[in-house]
Design an enzyme around this catalytic site. Structure first.
Site, PDB file in Angstrom:
ATOM      1  N   GLU A 196       0.838  -1.198   0.000  1.00 40.97           N
ATOM      2  CA  GLU A 196       0.000   0.000   0.000  1.00 40.97           C
ATOM      3  C   GLU A 196       0.875   1.251   0.000  1.00 40.97           C
ATOM      4  OE1 GLU A 196      -2.402  -0.667   3.477  1.00 40.97           O
ATOM      5  OE2 GLU A 196      -3.154  -2.553   2.650  1.00 40.97           O
ATOM      6  N   GLU A 236      -4.844  -6.421   2.780  1.00 45.62           N
ATOM      7  CA  GLU A 236      -3.640  -7.139   3.219  1.00 45.62           C
ATOM      8  C   GLU A 236      -3.691  -8.630   2.894  1.00 45.62           C
ATOM      9  OE1 GLU A 236      -4.914  -4.651   4.885  1.00 45.62           O
ATOM     10  OE2 GLU A 236      -3.242  -3.283   5.286  1.00 45.62           O
ATOM     11  N   HIS A 294      -0.396   0.443  16.374  1.00 44.74           N
ATOM     12  CA  HIS A 294       0.602   0.834  15.365  1.00 44.74           C
ATOM     13  C   HIS A 294       2.021   0.822  15.937  1.00 44.74           C
ATOM     14  CE1 HIS A 294      -2.821   2.192  12.994  1.00 44.74           C
ATOM     15  NE2 HIS A 294      -2.036   2.507  11.991  1.00 44.74           N
ATOM     16  N   ASP A 351       1.567  -4.467  12.988  1.00 46.41           N
ATOM     17  CA  ASP A 351       0.275  -4.707  13.642  1.00 46.41           C
ATOM     18  C   ASP A 351      -0.762  -5.230  12.649  1.00 46.41           C
ATOM     19  OD1 ASP A 351       0.754  -2.621  16.252  1.00 46.41           O
ATOM     20  OD2 ASP A 351       1.793  -2.141  14.402  1.00 46.41           O
TER      21      ASP A 351
END
Ligand SMILES: Cc1ncc(C[n+]2csc(CCOP(=O)(O)OP(=O)(O)O)c2C)c(N)n1
Ligand SMILES: Cc1ncc(C[n+]2csc(CCOP(=O)(O)OP(=O)(O)O)c2C)c(N)n1
Ligand SMILES: [Mg+2]
Ligand SMILES: [Mg+2]
Lengths: 348, 329, 348, 329
Positions: free
Chosen positions: D29, D60, D129, D85
């Site tokens: 991405e 993902e 994150h 994560d």
């Protein structure tokens, strides 16, 4: 597999002609019949082997769904890729893998296509283009996107087919795979075997639309395609068009094949959840029966069909014997092939 | 005391809690009309109806998401993930959402929910339907982790998990579903976070979980014949962890073995071993020895599967090999 | 939250009237204006606080998207639930959470709505019905399904709203949530803020359809709804209908709001990827500007608007001061509230 | 030797490998046009074009699935998962598919691919994150796990990972992206599975990974002033694990400390601790001590985040507290 793959190999001219005339030459039809009969006999034998307690673990039969595997495989070239489901015996056989390798795997023998290491839900055969079989529903759809991307990148004309069930169309990976395939215009065909059930649950009861695959095609800019999945000719013709589209670089297709699994979900399932009469109705549409009748109607001799059936029965008998005679895999096999060096070492 | 199977104990616990608390609801794939793919939830739909016992789409993320959202707004959902291996497709809900949101929001939300799942090997289902994944859950802060080894514990601990105010992943072992055992009659609730000494020995301590418990008990009998007297400790719950009992039983024998079904690296045995070493180093007569499945995916066929999961024989052999067996001084 | 929740609380009759006449009373309109202005000022202040290095971590502004949060919140009752996104300052403010609690959280102060433990991507306020804010894209959609299921089960009339971005519509959880919500006919409304980009990527370049949400509504049996997300009145009216449908037990809706984020994706992003002129075009459609003009056209006095703006500015100034004056959270807070007993113990 | 930042070393490694092998492709991405959300892939699109450097949808599972399918049919994909994560939303591909398919198919397929991901705390990004998840990957048989601590290792180990015939998860530490260091010129490829002694001491051995390495080095300096001479061992790779070096450095000092960023339970430190105990028990002068983040999700704000991740001060304090510091006999 090699990186360089530039030319498209082709099958006999017969098939090309078939397409032009929008009819199917008898040689192809006989091959479709053979494929269905072989899958049927092999599934029935698998069931017998259960009853004799010779099949290890679980196993999921595709009795009644043989027209899908036959029609799909017939439209493919040898170097195309298919991703079977966990209910994939027929998918694997139709691509040319031997019955011995299938029955042997169910029985956990060395002659099994995975030598017993994978089991019935993971049948694969790289030499037949039969790729990773995932037992996590939907997982293979993004992986199929990857092989199609690889073919596109390498400039080959290979097409990838991913099978999935009606129930599987509700899982997240389906959505991600369809979108990515469409955006990248990949040569991949998603084939839904809609057999009405996911395990013991009627799929329409847990699905917002009637057709879990086709009613979502437009969400990815694809055509809505629903076909009679019990008619191998229909499957074959539809697939031919999808394959041609894929090879022409015009992107993915999704095909929803209406069919029915005549057996329970898995070895343990007596399928009591079926409404009375449903199975009987579908048995009237049994793909092997209707196809046999069609061939007779088209003038094929009973003896020709009988011969195909006999040969299939011989094949399944032979495979059964071979599998039974095959040893169980040596214990060392468990300690091999985590890594490409053949080993399982994670430390020095 | 009634004799129940492990799977009947699952139904008994859920039914007991659904009767006393209308906030308890139950969802999962094929759990209602079919009574579950392991027949561990038979009869619940009939007793509690389709509003409380719900067949879901094949959408594990939505199952856990729904349980999470419902649990923060007054319900106490039990969500079934059919095989623990499928936790991988909804792992975000366990690892990032359910476990962390209470902490991240400074305690604004609670998530009283239970995720039941069929775990473990022995059914020849292959690498994607046979894993033991208690360590996956143990590794995530904010998740309680329970894995019973007998019918009584299934009932008592599942009931306790349902009443617990925090999220619990409840691992039911597939190969134990048919096991029978005495289960206390009437309303029965156990306590999370208490290990149990199932056999009291003086030479070594075997620490086990789930299906490794009956195997360890059998191994202990065989070792007894060799004059090795073994304590067998059933952890029952990894989080909360009963360190007091672990320490007590470690100090008693000075020789500890963990028996775990998961692959070698970062299993719960590694954690227990390192905790014991850190806290009881000078009480140990020998290093803590971990008996585990090797670090490999699981093979499907019986001969190979049996060769890699710790068996009674292997437990006995590994203990014999490493116990330098002299009376303690 | 309590289990028993049977009666539906209602707001002033004004709103009911508005619906009947298909026009919006001026009091509501002024409230919509106020909500947008407050979000705008607060976002701008957040940006200034970045520049002063007073904001910890990252932060994602919704400058330009204020009409969505205002219109959505205005259609809800106090006990309805909303799930903000990681870009959610405006979602939280519009439900009535204080600016101090928002700016305080960005600055990592004790007065923040999470006392600094969560950070800007996780703003939540249970007392305002603002639920778990996930920073994993799409994760909140299934969770919103769960709260809607809970309301349905408990027999309340509460509605749940889940916001999500255009880029997020390509993730698996979206698909699973939409399907489950539709099958269970849940009172949940999925609001897509289509601001054209996912981070630095134009969403249509990675999406198989033009409208990542609306073009997929039919895949879940839902109506295709695309609206001007920069017009608070349009958002409000559309939401009213969706809320009424949800409360009537007629199931979920999905609304795609076309809007634009005038700032970069996050604090570090100068947004160089925008084609020249695009920002200017969208600034002409700035929701605050057009709404202000509309109110003037409708005869609202400049002074009234000015007063709302002044009050908003005072509010943001006060909140800034309060947040600056608030201490950083005590270190002990890090060791609290993993469990419902307030602790972090995993052993005895 | 050129001085590169850790993020520049990422680009350098990928570019080096893409130049020599046209099978190497890169997807993720915002990795192409934008050069990555951490600017660690700037310039790749310009040099290698949109056929080889690809911006994906926010999907993902599709990213890892695509990498898997491509890697088994002749490509060598590098897939970026923006933050580690997010491995939770595509965990099935790591835990069940990529890792197990070779074994399940009796070696029919190989999956030569690399999953790069930004890992670790220090940026005040909050609990979803900031995690350090090397242990998630270590726990899965069939996955190699690499986590470099300096620019030279980024380049050498990433190049090695790309050439490796097996799947590698490559954890880049967010808080190190700006770190500068000397990187060998020209084509540079390191070897997976070799730990490195970065500081040679005689009293204690500190074993660390990624961002904990520079902190351990600083701690060692401070301890030196107290007369405690510390070896610092950078593991660099968890799978394959360099046990020979670990054992050598353990035996040398008899006092081992692991410093890990992940939460307490089932971290890589537990595994290393239990391995060391099992294999070097009688060489240890004290139990292996694990210095870890407590078993909690991560708080966002700076003061709280700094309070929970092992800091130089905490490393020093915990070592001082537990070293019973007398010369070895
Ligand atoms: C992710 C995941 N969830 C659940 C299952 C368990 N499961 C195996 S088959 C099946 C039903 C699948 O239905 P469908 O896709 O229609 O395929 P069919 O069995 O009809 O061929 C389920 C729920 C699984 N294997 N993977
Ligand atoms: C599962 C997941 N993947 C990737 C990201 C990183 N990420 C954060 S915001 C973002 C773009 C989101 O785009 P969109 O949904 O359109 O929301 P917007 O930023 O426009 O509000 C990405 C990719 C994430 N947080 N979660
Ligand atoms: Mg089906
Ligand atoms: Mg967007």
């Amino acid at each position: 597999m090699s990186m360089v793959k530039t030319k498209q190999t082709t099958k006999a001219g017969a098939r090309k002609a078939a397409k032009a005339a929008d009819d199917i030459p008898i040689a192809i039809r006989l091959a479709l019949f053979r494929s269905q009969v072989e899958a049927r006999y092999c599934e029935k034998r698998a069931y017998d082997l259960f009853l004799q307690n010779l099949v290890k673990g679980t196993s999921h039969l595709a009795l009644g769904q043989e027209a899908v595997s036959a029609g799909v495989a017939m439209a493919l070239e040898k170097d195309d890729y298919t991703y079977p489901t966990f209910r994939g015996h027929h998918h694997v056989l139709a691509r040319g893998a031997s019955m011995t390798s299938v029955l042997g795997e169910l029985m956990g023998r060395e002659c099994g296509c995975l030598s017993g290491k994978g089991g019935s839900m993971h049948l694969s055969s790289v030499e037949h283009g039969v790729m990773a079989s995932c037992a996590i529903l939907g997982a293979s759809l993004p992986i199929a996107v990857g092989t199609a991307w690889s073919s596109q990148y390498r400039g080959t004309s290979q097409v990838t087919v991913a099978f999935f069930g009606d129930g599987t169309a509700n899982i997240g990976a389906f959505h991600e795979a369809l979108n990515m395939a469409a955006v990248w215009k990949l040569p991949v065909i998603f084939v839904c075997e809609n057999n009405l059930y996911g395990e013991y649950t009627v799929t329409t009861k847990v699905t917002a639309v009637e057709h879990p695959a086709a009613d979502r095609a437009s969400a990815y800019g694809l055509e809505r395609i629903i076909i009679d999945g019990n008619d191998a000719d229909v499957v074959y013709r539809t697939m031919q068009a999808a394959v041609a589209k894929a090879r022409a670089g015009e992107g993915p297709s999704m095909i929803e094949c209406m069919t029915y699994r005549q057996s329970g979900h898995s070895r343990a399932d007596p399928a009591h959840y079926r409404p009375p009469g449903e199975l009987d109705e579908w048995k009237k549409k049994d793909p092997v029966v209707i196809y046999r009748k069609r061939l007779l109607d088209l003038g094929v001799k009973e003896a020709t069909l009988k011969q195909i059936e006999d040969e299939a029965m011989q094949k399944v008998n032979l495979a059964t014997e071979e599998a039974k005679a095959s040893p169980v895999p040596p214990v060392e096999l468990a300690f091999k092939d985590v890594w490409s060096n053949g080993g399982i070492q994670w430390r020095n | 005391m009634a004799e129940l199977s492990y799977r009947e104990a699952v139904v008994a616990a859920i039914a007991q809690e659904m009767r006393r608390d209308e906030r308890v609801v139950f969802l999962g794939e094929d759990v209602a009309a079919a009574g579950g793919c392991f027949k561990a939830t038979v009869g619940l739909l009939e007793e509690f109806g389709p509003k409380r016992v719900i067949d879901t789409p094949i959408s594990e993320q939505a199952i856990l998401g729904a349980a999470m959202g419902a649990s923060s707004t007054g319900l106490r959902p039990i969500a079934e993930i059919m095989f623990s291996d499928f936790l991988a497709v909804c792992w975000d809900y366990i690892a990032n959402e359910i476990s962390k949101t209470r902490y991240m929001t400074n305690g604004q939300f609670s998530f009283p929910l239970v995720i039941r799942t069929a775990n473990g090997a022995g059914s020849r289902f292959g690498a994607q339907h046979s894993q033991s994944l208690e360590n996956w859950a143990m590794m995530i802060p904010g998740i309680k982790v329970v894995a019973p080894s007998c019918p009584a514990d299934v009932k008592g601990l599942l009931a306790a998990a349902i009443r617990d105010p925090d999220p619990v992943v409840f691992f039911e072992h597939k190969s134990l579903y048919a096991m029978k055992g005495e289960v206390p009659d009437g309303e029965y609730v156990d306590e999370l976070g208490k290990a149990k000494v199932l056999r009291d020995g003086k030479d070594i301590t075997i620490i086990a979980l789930a299906a490794m418990v009956p195997r360890s008990l059998l191994a202990a009998e065989i070792l007894q014949a060799d004059g090795i007297s073994a304590t067998v400790l059933d952890l029952r719950s990894l989080v909360p962890l009963d360190m007091q009992t672990i320490i007590r039983e470690t100090v008693k024998t000075g020789r500890v073995f963990t028996v775990e079904e998961n692959p070698r690296l970062c299993g719960w045995g590694a954690e227990i071993s390192s905790l014991i070493t850190e806290e009881c180093f000078f009480d140990l007569d020998q290093p803590v020895v971990r008996i585990t499945t090797p670090h490999i995916p699981l093979p499907a066929t019986d001969g190979l599967e049996d060769a890699v999961i710790p068996s009674v024989d292997r437990i006995v052999a590994e203990i014999r090999r490493s116990v330098d067996f002299r009376p303690r001084i």
